[in-house]
Design a protein around this motif. Structure first.
Motif: not given
Length: 148
Positions: A46, A103, A107
């Motif tokens: 993650p 997340d 990212q």
């Protein structure tokens, strides 16, 4: 941390190899995170853990460099004493805010920021001119807090 169950021996070997390569690049010119971070992201870790891992590596590298520069008396302790509190506050705010961002956004932000940083790092200025700027508390804080 159930995502660690999915990490295979192959990924561990890849982490070790890229860790050495990233450390080598950091020692020479900086920017080893541009190698380390994508590998960690592509492994399925993650993004919040990837950022934390990269930060630990950065802190260790910066600590080593700080000791080296301190021993050679190349640190302006006046600048450090003014910059340390705003940098710590900015770091705290940034790390607190990232806990609330999904997340996928983290990212993509990381993956888009890496080529941008690489571009600006490799971009050469046609004219290099040295400017005399006043070193005062305001300039120190304004130039170092965003780094935090």
């Amino acid at each position: 941390m159930e995502f660690l169950d999915d990490i295979t021996t192959t990924w561990i070997l890849i982490f070790i190899l890229t860790g050495f390569i990233a450390g080598y690049i950091d020692a020479i010119a900086g920017g080893g995170g541009m190698i380390q971070v994508p590998v960690l992201l592509f492994s399925g870790i993650p993004p919040i853990y990837v950022l934390a891992c990269n930060k630990v590596a950065s802190v260790l590298g910066v600590s080593t460099a700080t000791i080296k520069y301190a021993l050679s008396k190349k640190i302006s302790w006046k600048v450090v004493s003014v910059a340390i509190i705003p940098c710590l506050i900015a770091s705290y705010i940034g790390s607190s805010l990232v806990m609330y961002v999904p997340d996928t956004i983290i990212q993509w932000a990381i993956l888009l920021a890496i080529p941008d940083a690489l571009f600006f790092m490799l971009k050469k200025s046609k004219t290099i001119k040295e400017e005399k700027t006043q070193v005062n508390n305001k300039n120190i804080i304004l130039s170092t807090a965003p780094i935090g």
